[in-house]
Design an enzyme around this catalytic site. Structure first.
Site, mmCIF file in Angstrom:
data_model
loop_
_atom_site.group_PDB
_atom_site.id
_atom_site.type_symbol
_atom_site.label_atom_id
_atom_site.label_comp_id
_atom_site.label_asym_id
_atom_site.label_seq_id
_atom_site.Cartn_x
_atom_site.Cartn_y
_atom_site.Cartn_z
ATOM 1 N N ASP A 189 10.187 8.951 -1.676
ATOM 2 C CA ASP A 189 9.826 10.311 -1.784
ATOM 3 C C ASP A 189 9.948 11.029 -1.059
ATOM 4 O O ASP A 189 9.773 10.537 0.893
ATOM 5 C CB ASP A 189 8.564 10.217 -2.837
ATOM 6 C CG ASP A 189 8.376 9.525 -3.359
ATOM 7 O OD1 ASP A 189 9.054 9.459 -4.764
ATOM 8 O OD2 ASP A 189 6.541 9.229 -3.585
ATOM 9 N N GLU A 229 6.492 11.355 -16.782
ATOM 10 C CA GLU A 229 6.565 9.784 -15.323
ATOM 11 C C GLU A 229 5.194 10.682 -14.466
ATOM 12 O O GLU A 229 5.705 11.576 -14.277
ATOM 13 C CB GLU A 229 7.982 9.836 -14.978
ATOM 14 C CG GLU A 229 8.502 9.035 -15.207
ATOM 15 C CD GLU A 229 9.993 8.742 -14.333
ATOM 16 O OE1 GLU A 229 9.762 8.852 -12.723
ATOM 17 O OE2 GLU A 229 11.630 8.693 -14.416
#
Length: 259
Positions: free
Chosen positions: A58, A47
């Site tokens: 995040d 990824e």
């Protein structure tokens, strides 16, 4: 055949390990080196994060990496150029992960065309509304053969999980918790019950579990109920602390072999 589909079709009983890193961190020109090292060391799927200034899903590690990447000069156009240079060398699937604002500014059609031209197999856009995916994104992504991977959490209702299973391609990304990304030392019983519950649904698509995996305990808990695991924050930290991707991978494998 899309490389993601090929990977899962050929995996047999093997549990897959996918790693995330943010392109442009710790260095602007390090993307190719990191990907090559991952493939050489047996990572099944990569990824590649494209940075955004406000990465809401995040935690602090990946937020810091995105800030560093932007400061270093990484852009989505620069990333596509880097990936295009190595697309004929890389056999494992590459999945881009980033936020909708960047994709919309680039333009849906241009984005998915660039994905195809640079050897990308799939994309993960955490803040993409499912309605927009169905009406606008899915037709364009399908035209270019790119899988759009959707996320589910412990709070995702069964009906929604099955709807995602019926209307997406590749695999389902199971987020271990509804919180932000970040390494954890263990998964509690509530999270493991969620893993078991989704496993028992016998979905059509394979599942990969991510968010919080950092050691043998969390890795084993994840792969016991899924096709594999995705590690992000732990590897990003090691990559920033190490002299290069091979050293970071050595330290990661060491961490995954111990409690």
């Amino acid at each position: 055949m899309n490389k993601i589909d090929k990977l899962f079709a050929q995996r047999g009983d093997r549990k897959l390990l996918s790693l995330y890193f943010c392109a442009g961190d710790p260095s602007l020109e390090g993307t190719a080196e990191v990907i090559r090292a991952m493939e050489r060391r047996g990572i099944a799927m990569v990824e590649v994060g494209f940075p955004f200034s406000d990465p809401l899903a995040d935690g602090p590690v990946i937020q810091s990496a995105a800030t560093s990447a932007i400061r270093n000069g990484m852009t989505i156009s620069k990333l596509f150029a880097q990936l295009t240079e190595i697309k004929d060398e890389v056999s494992i699937p590459l999945v881009l992960m980033g936020y909708l604002n960047v994709v919309m500014q680039y333009g849906y059609r241009n984005f998915f065309r660039s994905c195809k031209d640079s050897g990308v197999s799939g994309v993960i856009i955490p803040d993409l509304p499912f309605k927009d995916y169905m009406e606008e994104v899915k037709p364009i992504a399908g035209e270019f053969g790119i899988h759009v991977i959707m996320l589910i959490t412990p709070e995702t209702e069964e009906e929604r999980v099955r709807f995602i299973d019926d209307n997406t391609d590749g695999f389902i990304y199971m987020v271990s918790s509804a919180s932000i990304t970040g390494a954890q030392k263990s998964f509690d019983e509530r999270k493991q019950e969620y893993f078991r519950r989704i496993d028992a649904m016998n979905l059509k698509h394979p599942r990969m579990i991510g968010f919080g995996i950092s050691n043998r305990q969390t890795l084993e808990a994840a792969v016991a109920h899924a096709a594999g695991a995705i590690i992000g924050s732990k590897f990003v930290t090691l990559l920033e602390e190490s002299g290069g991707p091979d050293e970071a991978l050595d330290k990661l494998f060491e961490a995954l072999s111990s409690s």
